[in-house]
Enzyme design. Sequence first.
Site, PDB file in Angstrom:
ATOM      1  N   LYS A 109       0.859  -1.193   0.000  1.00 37.36           N
ATOM      2  CA  LYS A 109       0.000   0.000   0.000  1.00 37.36           C
ATOM      3  C   LYS A 109       0.885   1.229   0.000  1.00 37.36           C
ATOM      4  O   LYS A 109       1.847   1.306   0.772  1.00 37.36           O
ATOM      5  CB  LYS A 109      -0.871  -0.016   1.276  1.00 37.36           C
ATOM      6  CG  LYS A 109      -1.865   1.112   1.370  1.00 37.36           C
ATOM      7  CD  LYS A 109      -3.175   0.757   0.710  1.00 37.36           C
ATOM      8  CE  LYS A 109      -4.082   1.943   0.494  1.00 37.36           C
ATOM      9  NZ  LYS A 109      -3.754   2.754  -0.701  1.00 37.36           N
ATOM     10  N   LYS A 155       4.940   1.881   8.698  1.00 41.00           N
ATOM     11  CA  LYS A 155       3.750   2.650   9.106  1.00 41.00           C
ATOM     12  C   LYS A 155       2.513   1.751   9.209  1.00 41.00           C
ATOM     13  O   LYS A 155       1.793   1.781  10.211  1.00 41.00           O
ATOM     14  CB  LYS A 155       3.519   3.761   8.076  1.00 41.00           C
ATOM     15  CG  LYS A 155       2.577   4.838   8.529  1.00 41.00           C
ATOM     16  CD  LYS A 155       2.353   5.889   7.444  1.00 41.00           C
ATOM     17  CE  LYS A 155       3.620   6.596   7.044  1.00 41.00           C
ATOM     18  NZ  LYS A 155       3.372   7.676   6.067  1.00 41.00           N
ATOM     19  N   LYS A 182       5.298   2.134  -2.874  1.00 39.62           N
ATOM     20  CA  LYS A 182       5.324   3.553  -3.272  1.00 39.62           C
ATOM     21  C   LYS A 182       5.624   3.637  -4.755  1.00 39.62           C
ATOM     22  O   LYS A 182       6.325   2.768  -5.300  1.00 39.62           O
ATOM     23  CB  LYS A 182       6.422   4.295  -2.499  1.00 39.62           C
ATOM     24  CG  LYS A 182       6.195   5.790  -2.424  1.00 39.62           C
ATOM     25  CD  LYS A 182       5.186   6.114  -1.358  1.00 39.62           C
ATOM     26  CE  LYS A 182       4.943   7.572  -1.187  1.00 39.62           C
ATOM     27  NZ  LYS A 182       4.090   7.804  -0.013  1.00 39.62           N
ATOM     28  N   THR A 242      -4.859  12.951   7.174  1.00 39.67           N
ATOM     29  CA  THR A 242      -3.481  12.996   7.680  1.00 39.67           C
ATOM     30  C   THR A 242      -3.312  14.159   8.665  1.00 39.67           C
ATOM     31  O   THR A 242      -2.766  13.983   9.762  1.00 39.67           O
ATOM     32  CB  THR A 242      -2.476  13.096   6.508  1.00 39.67           C
ATOM     33  OG1 THR A 242      -2.791  12.054   5.578  1.00 39.67           O
ATOM     34  CG2 THR A 242      -1.056  12.927   6.985  1.00 39.67           C
ATOM     35  N   ASN A 275      -1.819  19.732   1.475  1.00 40.32           N
ATOM     36  CA  ASN A 275      -2.880  18.933   2.080  1.00 40.32           C
ATOM     37  C   ASN A 275      -2.626  18.722   3.574  1.00 40.32           C
ATOM     38  O   ASN A 275      -3.486  19.002   4.419  1.00 40.32           O
ATOM     39  CB  ASN A 275      -2.984  17.589   1.347  1.00 40.32           C
ATOM     40  CG  ASN A 275      -3.949  16.650   2.023  1.00 40.32           C
ATOM     41  OD1 ASN A 275      -3.610  16.011   3.006  1.00 40.32           O
ATOM     42  ND2 ASN A 275      -5.166  16.580   1.529  1.00 40.32           N
TER      43      ASN A 275
END
Length: 417
Positions: free
Chosen positions: A68, A92, A104, A188, A219
């Site tokens: 992911k 994470k 990634k 986030t 963001n």
Amino acid sequence: MPEKFFLQTQKQFKKIAKFLNLESEIIQQLKEPQRILKFQIPVRMDNGKIKVFFGFRSQHNNSLGPYKGGIRYHPNVSEDGIKALSMLMTWKCSLVGLPFGGGKGGVIINPLELSKNELERLSRGYVNKVFPLIGPDIDIPAPDVNTNAQIMAWMDDEYSKLKGKDLPAAFTGKPLEMWGIKGREEATGYGGVIILEKLSKIFDLKPEKTTLVIQGFGNVGYYFARFAFKKGFKIIAISEAEGGIYVSKGLNPEKTLKCKEVKGKIAGCYCAGSVCDTSFGEKITNKELLQMPVDVLVPAAVENVITKENAPKIKAKYIIEMANGPVTPEALSILNKRKVLSVPDILANAGGVVVSYFEWLQSKEKKKWKKRKVLEELSAILGKAFDKVRDLSQREKISLRKAAYFIAINKVAKAIK
Ligand code: NAD
């Protein structure tokens, strides 16, 4: 810089692996990604000519579940940088207990140089190159720097076409109409403020008396600022790539964003309360922002901004690492010696991937989640992860970072075994 970032990320892993006494065959498997895809994406430009771009997808480890991680579009994308970020994703997801591994991706491109149609062809081209090796139970990409819900919509549409069926769980960060989830955009930043509240409770920080500076107003930085402001914290400076502003009496992030939208940049947007006025503040550089006398410093822009050069000059008591890898290992030892408490990135900015997990579930089950449920479950997961990390750090008298990596890496190593 990117190569250095990977070496640092790898060094950090090896340090913890030694501490955990991991067997060499486990270290061999985790110190590099399991697979790295590197490919050309030929795109027909609006002028009829073909331009070739370079893309990457790094699949670091899938012992806990499908890979992911986001896909970023940036001129500085490199194989090593993507490898480092995929490793951080493995830790994470493990730390916050998600059934995912780490991945990634990226493309070397300045997206501002492409038209909307060119951007769509590039995004569909990316999927054409990786589609046999991604999917809802294999590798689930998401947005990252300079990619967004529209790009995920094109990518998921392309993937579904290639597979011959609608597969919304193949990507997260999609528009709401394509099984995107409410709350992902702010997740986030919201998660970072959950961590800020945890620190406030432990160290008895009163919001109205606690000053914050935030580097990065995209963001993550914006939503962090917005939620912290709502909780009553005093944000005295923010910045973006071109520089920042300082308002001693505290600024209003929503007003600042509106002002930025008009002016194109935050320089000159000194907004306190509901008013923006040049007499309220002054311009500051990113370098000055990092070294301001403040309670909490929030790096929310790019990696490696706190280094051995500026770490001795940091005056904040607490750092919440909202960007990925903003503090170098050398800087961290200096900060530890100086008793500056830094909450590691893999914990502080995990809110985004937690809500991506909810979106993945929702896309698989085709059952919409309410925003309240999203934010409540996010608070519960991050709060629990913070408590675990803090308990271990207190018990073993180690830094929060060491404790977080210890928990995360240990779990992945056990899964491999
Ligand atoms: P973004 O592109 O929306 O915003 C980045 C911000 O940083 C912009 O304001 C930009 O002007 C600023 N910036 C860029 N270079 C800078 C520099 N050298 N100095 C100071 N400011 C600079 O990106 P984002 O999604 O907010 O991500 C920021 C960081 O958080 C990245 O490290 C990203 O990997 C990490 N992160 C993002 C998410 C997410 O959900 N978006 C999740 C986890 C981690």
